[in-house]
Design a protein around this motif. Structure first.
Motif, mmCIF file in Angstrom:
data_model
loop_
_atom_site.group_PDB
_atom_site.id
_atom_site.type_symbol
_atom_site.label_atom_id
_atom_site.label_comp_id
_atom_site.label_asym_id
_atom_site.label_seq_id
_atom_site.Cartn_x
_atom_site.Cartn_y
_atom_site.Cartn_z
ATOM 1 N N TYR A 1 0.824 -1.211 0.000
ATOM 2 C CA TYR A 1 0.000 0.000 0.000
ATOM 3 C C TYR A 1 0.855 1.257 0.000
ATOM 4 O O TYR A 1 0.436 2.313 -0.426
ATOM 5 C CB TYR A 1 -0.938 -0.013 1.212
ATOM 6 N N SER A 4 1.270 3.668 -2.956
ATOM 7 C CA SER A 4 0.390 4.790 -3.250
ATOM 8 C C SER A 4 1.101 6.110 -3.076
ATOM 9 O O SER A 4 0.795 7.096 -3.742
ATOM 10 C CB SER A 4 -0.847 4.749 -2.346
ATOM 11 N N SER A 10 -2.707 8.287 -3.771
ATOM 12 C CA SER A 10 -3.266 8.555 -2.453
ATOM 13 C C SER A 10 -3.605 10.021 -2.283
ATOM 14 O O SER A 10 -4.365 10.397 -1.397
ATOM 15 C CB SER A 10 -2.278 8.132 -1.366
ATOM 16 N N LEU A 53 -5.803 0.798 -4.785
ATOM 17 C CA LEU A 53 -4.976 0.847 -3.582
ATOM 18 C C LEU A 53 -5.827 0.816 -2.322
ATOM 19 O O LEU A 53 -5.465 0.182 -1.320
ATOM 20 C CB LEU A 53 -4.111 2.107 -3.614
ATOM 21 N N GLY A 54 -6.972 1.484 -2.370
ATOM 22 C CA GLY A 54 -7.871 1.452 -1.220
ATOM 23 C C GLY A 54 -8.434 0.068 -0.979
ATOM 24 O O GLY A 54 -8.526 -0.393 0.174
ATOM 25 N N GLN A 57 -5.793 -2.152 0.543
ATOM 26 C CA GLN A 57 -5.651 -1.914 1.976
ATOM 27 C C GLN A 57 -6.788 -2.581 2.749
ATOM 28 O O GLN A 57 -6.582 -3.178 3.811
ATOM 29 C CB GLN A 57 -5.647 -0.413 2.261
ATOM 30 N N GLU A 58 -7.994 -2.499 2.194
ATOM 31 C CA GLU A 58 -9.168 -3.087 2.843
ATOM 32 C C GLU A 58 -9.054 -4.606 2.945
ATOM 33 O O GLU A 58 -9.412 -5.207 3.966
ATOM 34 C CB GLU A 58 -10.418 -2.711 2.052
ATOM 35 N N GLY A 60 -6.145 -6.452 2.363
ATOM 36 C CA GLY A 60 -4.819 -6.983 2.665
ATOM 37 C C GLY A 60 -4.313 -7.853 1.536
ATOM 38 O O GLY A 60 -3.645 -8.864 1.760
ATOM 39 N N ASP A 62 -3.028 -7.913 -2.912
ATOM 40 C CA ASP A 62 -2.360 -7.147 -3.962
ATOM 41 C C ASP A 62 -3.331 -6.898 -5.109
ATOM 42 O O ASP A 62 -3.371 -7.646 -6.086
ATOM 43 C CB ASP A 62 -1.126 -7.910 -4.451
#
Length: 226
Positions: A1, A4, A10, A53-54, A57-58, A60, A62
Motif C-alpha cells: 500500500y 500509493s 493517495s 490501492l484502497g 488496503q481493505e 490486505g 495485492d
C-alpha cells in the motif's frame, strides 16, 4: 500500500474542474476532442489506481489495475480519451487475487451513472436451465436491483433482467430464440447514479464510486465461484 505514496494516487482529492465541463458536455452531446478530455482521461487513470490501492488496503491483498500488456501509461490515457469521445464512457477494471474475474468499473458520463460488474463463464455441462440455476443459487442473497445479463454460445443474443425478475420467472433469462441454447457467460451489474459533488464526501463522484466498488466486491464478487 505504500506504493500509493510513490504513484501519487493517495493524493487524489478531486477529479478537477475539467471533470465538470466534460461531464456536462457529455450529457449535452457536445463533447469534442480537446485538452479537457485528455486531463479527465488522466484523472480517470489516477482514480482507478486510487480505488485499487484502497481496496488492497481493505483486503490486505495485492489489487492491481487491469491493463493490456506492454501498454504505457500515455497509451492508456490516450485510449481513455478516445473511449470518452466515442461513448462517452470511461472503462476500467481491477484484478483481485482469487476473485472469479476482474471487477469492471464504467463511468457513463452521458447517463451520469456508474456501473460495477463482473463476468463469469457459464458451466460447460448441464441443460440451459441448470446452468442458469447455478448462477442464481450463488446470487440468492443479491439485492433485487442487481442486473444479470446472459450471453449464449454461437450467437450475439443477450438476455437481461433484474434479480427480482429472475427469481420470479427465471425463464426470462434463457434464450428467447432457442430455449435449448446454452448460456456462455453471466454478467452481474450494479448501476448507481454518479455523484456530483466535489472532493471525497458522500455525494461526490470519488466518494460514491469508491464506496460502490467496495460494496460490490464485498456483497457480490467475493462470494462467487467459478
Amino acid at each position: 500500500y505504500l506504493d500509493s505514496e510513490r504513484s501519487g494516487a493517495s493524493g487524489l482529492d478531486d477529479m478537477g474542474p475539467d471533470w465538470v465541463k466534460v461531464r456536462d458536455a457529455a450529457r449535452a452531446g457536445t463533447l469534442r476532442v480537446g485538452s479537457e478530455v485528455q486531463v479527465v482521461a488522466a484523472r480517470w487513470d489516477q482514480f482507478l489506481e486510487y480505488v485499487g490501492l484502497g481496496l488492497a488496503q481493505e483486503l490486505g491483498a495485492d489489487v492491481a489495475v487491469a491493463v493490456p500488456r506492454k501498454q504505457t501509461r500515455e497509451q492508456r490515457i490516450d485510449q481513455f480519451a478516445k473511449d470518452l469521445i466515442g461513448s462517452p464512457r470511461l472503462p476500467g477494471a481491477l484484478k483481485v487475487p482469487d476473485a472469479v474475474a476482474p471487477l469492471e468499473i464504467v463511468a457513463d458520463l452521458g447517463r451520469r451513472q456508474v456501473e460495477t460488474s463482473v463476468t463469469i463463464k457459464a458451466p460447460k455441462e448441464g441443460r440451459p436451465g441448470a446452468r442458469l440455476n447455478w448462477i442464481l443459487r450463488q446470487l440468492r442473497d443479491a439485492p433485487d436491483d442487481l442486473r444479470l445479463n446472459v450471453r449464449f454460445e454461437g450467437v450475439g443474443e443477450t438476455t437481461t433482467g433484474s434479480m427480482a425478475e429472475a427469481r420470479e420467472y427465471p425463464k426470462v433469462l434463457l434464450s428467447q430464440i432457442d430455449p435449448k441454447r446454452c448460456p456462455r457467460s453471466f454478467e452481474t451489474t450494479r448501476v448507481r447514479p454518479m455523484g456530483r459533488k466535489r472532493g471525497k464526501v458522500r455525494g461526490s463522484f470519488i466518494g460514491d464510486t469508491r464506496e460502490q466498488v467496495f460494496d460490490f466486491y464485498g456483497e457480490i464478487v467475493q462470494g462467487l465461484k467459478a
